[in-house]
Enzyme design. Sequence first.
Site, PDB file in Angstrom:
ATOM      1  N   LYS A  64      -1.871  -5.983 -34.720  1.00  0.00           N
ATOM      2  CA  LYS A  64      -2.399  -6.886 -35.750  1.00  0.00           C
ATOM      3  C   LYS A  64      -2.747  -8.235 -35.122  1.00  0.00           C
ATOM      4  O   LYS A  64      -2.030  -8.689 -34.234  1.00  0.00           O
ATOM      5  CB  LYS A  64      -1.328  -7.145 -36.826  1.00  0.00           C
ATOM      6  CG  LYS A  64      -1.131  -6.007 -37.803  1.00  0.00           C
ATOM      7  CD  LYS A  64      -0.120  -6.398 -38.872  1.00  0.00           C
ATOM      8  CE  LYS A  64       0.179  -5.238 -39.801  1.00  0.00           C
ATOM      9  NZ  LYS A  64      -0.953  -4.823 -40.634  1.00  0.00           N
ATOM     10  N   ARG A  76       1.730   5.429 -44.011  1.00  0.00           N
ATOM     11  CA  ARG A  76       1.390   6.743 -44.578  1.00  0.00           C
ATOM     12  C   ARG A  76       1.975   7.878 -43.737  1.00  0.00           C
ATOM     13  O   ARG A  76       2.265   8.946 -44.254  1.00  0.00           O
ATOM     14  CB  ARG A  76      -0.137   6.849 -44.736  1.00  0.00           C
ATOM     15  CG  ARG A  76      -0.894   6.721 -43.470  1.00  0.00           C
ATOM     16  CD  ARG A  76      -2.391   6.485 -43.698  1.00  0.00           C
ATOM     17  NE  ARG A  76      -2.695   5.118 -44.087  1.00  0.00           N
ATOM     18  CZ  ARG A  76      -3.913   4.686 -44.408  1.00  0.00           C
ATOM     19  NH1 ARG A  76      -4.933   5.512 -44.398  1.00  0.00           N
ATOM     20  NH2 ARG A  76      -4.108   3.428 -44.750  1.00  0.00           N
TER      21      ARG A  76
HETATM   22  N1  BES Z   1       1.668  -2.892 -43.843  1.00  0.00           N
HETATM   23  C1  BES Z   1       0.281  -2.847 -43.798  1.00  0.00           C
HETATM   24  C2  BES Z   1      -0.394  -3.169 -45.138  1.00  0.00           C
HETATM   25  C3  BES Z   1      -0.221  -4.567 -45.674  1.00  0.00           C
HETATM   26  C4  BES Z   1      -1.201  -5.512 -45.458  1.00  0.00           C
HETATM   27  C5  BES Z   1       0.865  -4.898 -46.450  1.00  0.00           C
HETATM   28  C6  BES Z   1      -1.044  -6.783 -45.999  1.00  0.00           C
HETATM   29  C7  BES Z   1       1.000  -6.168 -46.965  1.00  0.00           C
HETATM   30  C8  BES Z   1       0.035  -7.106 -46.743  1.00  0.00           C
HETATM   31  C9  BES Z   1      -0.194  -1.447 -43.388  1.00  0.00           C
HETATM   32  O1  BES Z   1       0.652  -0.751 -42.546  1.00  0.00           O
HETATM   33  C10 BES Z   1      -1.502  -1.615 -42.685  1.00  0.00           C
HETATM   34  O2  BES Z   1      -1.513  -2.269 -41.686  1.00  0.00           O
HETATM   35  N2  BES Z   1      -2.550  -1.047 -43.241  1.00  0.00           N
HETATM   36  C11 BES Z   1      -3.844  -1.180 -42.688  1.00  0.00           C
HETATM   37  C12 BES Z   1      -4.549   0.132 -42.870  1.00  0.00           C
HETATM   38  C13 BES Z   1      -5.823   0.242 -42.091  1.00  0.00           C
HETATM   39  C14 BES Z   1      -5.541   0.276 -40.604  1.00  0.00           C
HETATM   40  C15 BES Z   1      -6.553   1.489 -42.520  1.00  0.00           C
HETATM   41  C16 BES Z   1      -4.569  -2.290 -43.452  1.00  0.00           C
HETATM   42  O3  BES Z   1      -4.368  -2.434 -44.647  1.00  0.00           O
HETATM   43  O4  BES Z   1      -5.318  -3.022 -42.816  1.00  0.00           O
HETATM   44 ZN    ZN Z   2       0.349  -1.225 -40.487  1.00  0.00          ZN
END
Ligand code: BES
Ligand code: ZN
Length: 471
Positions: A245, A319
């Site tokens: 991230k 997921r």
């Molecule tokens: N934990 C995150 C989602 C999230 C984002 C929770 C902001 C709370 C606040 C999740 O694991 C994630 O990173 N999801 C990605 C999915 C993408 C790679 C398809 C996302 O939402 O960017």
């Molecule tokens: Zn994530």
Amino acid sequence: MKINLVEKSLENVNADIEIVFINDIEKAEDKKLLETLEFKAKDESCVLLPELQKIYVGFEEKNYDCLAIASATAIKKIQSTKFKSAKINLCETLEDNLKAIVEGALLGEYKFTNYKSDSKKKKLDLSIMVSNKNNKLEKVLEEAKIISKAVNKTRDMVNTTPADFYPEVMANTAKKLAKDAGINFEVHGEKYLDKNGMNAMNSVGRASIHESKLIHLSYKPKEPKAKIVLVGKGLTYDSGGLSLKPSDFMVTMKSDKSGGCAVLSTLWAIAKLELPFEVHGIVGAVENMIGGDAYKPDDVLKAKNGKTIEVRNTDAEGRLVLADCLCYAQDEIKDIDYIFDYATLTGACVVGVGEYTTGIMGNNEILKRNAVLSALKSGELATTLDFNRYLKKTLKSEIADMSNIASTRYGGAITAGMFLDNFIYDENKEKWIHFDIAGPAFVEKSWGYNPHGASGAGVRMTIKFLQDLVK
Ligand code: BES
Ligand code: ZN
Ligand code: ZN
């Protein structure tokens, strides 16, 4: 805060200050003074009159939200003073709103100060005056205390930093909660995950120095009316893994365990409330990190149900953890009536419905509607997001049964929900709901009765859903 009901005339109740709820200034005893101070009977408006030992709070409508916010507003104001006790006169007009006032007070007073060197917490005594202190009102008070405690327990867990709250700590915390509530506790480590084909969950945690844990709590009262399974995403930290991230998005990712924490506290509350259901709480506690041993984009993972997943982004890890936890739940627990999962699953859900609202997904229209209604009645915001055949196709993979991310950037909350649907067995399709709590779980700018930090999203709506089932 200590809250008790009293049945006597207000003058005889000893307290440093009286909280007066007001939605029509014309009816206020101190109307002139309030007008001089330009007080308006609006939500979140509040005026402290120290010489009169009164605090006025406005509310716009006689509903849960307005009254809980009013109650929290008054309590927060009192916390900034030296007053140690307060009283509220609910007689007749507001007695039906006791739950909102108590929950607003207890959720509004919450402060997470564990990492402050100077962390004095003030204990306030609150006396609530009612016309007739009957069993019904006592029960409402007791239930509201349990529910608020469960929300605040969730907040404490989620707010704890990743250095202090990793999968093993989560399991130990679950054990303590289980002991306190008199329910069963089981935990499985990586050996178990490996032996039981839970390769999706196991891969996510591989680069972490902390062992992944599968936590299973169960509450089994005599002659249960239904069997309910709650599954939670417990990412004690989500760095994104090798699909790292960006720094600004990584901050707050200690909150990626919110679904799991909500499940643990909800189980605790359900047992304390003695609800007549067999309820299981299953949490995948995992840390998503980088390292030489990290799982990679291009890996193909096999989940517990035998389905294969092409990893195209290691940040879509929740997921993968849930896939195996959902399979574990359905393999271990037979004849399920409802299976709900809770996860801070997608940023897309926050973009789509805003940061205050939970996204509700599943295959059963009526169940989804009922879940939204329970959420709204409980004081949480939620809305449905619908699956469709076209978005489903975007999860296709050239080399595995599915990809862990969609080929489109649109509809990301829904495609994540549809990914999970691959791990719901046919007999449970209509019994399943996926709650994406990515928006409301963590509050960056305080709103309502939620200070900065974890909100405890999911707890109140789930308890309300179960309470509504009893009726
Ligand atoms: N934990 C995150 C989602 C999230 C984002 C929770 C902001 C709370 C606040 C999740 O694991 C994630 O990173 N999801 C990605 C999915 C993408 C790679 C398809 C996302 O939402 O960017
Ligand atoms: Zn994530
Ligand atoms: Zn995540």
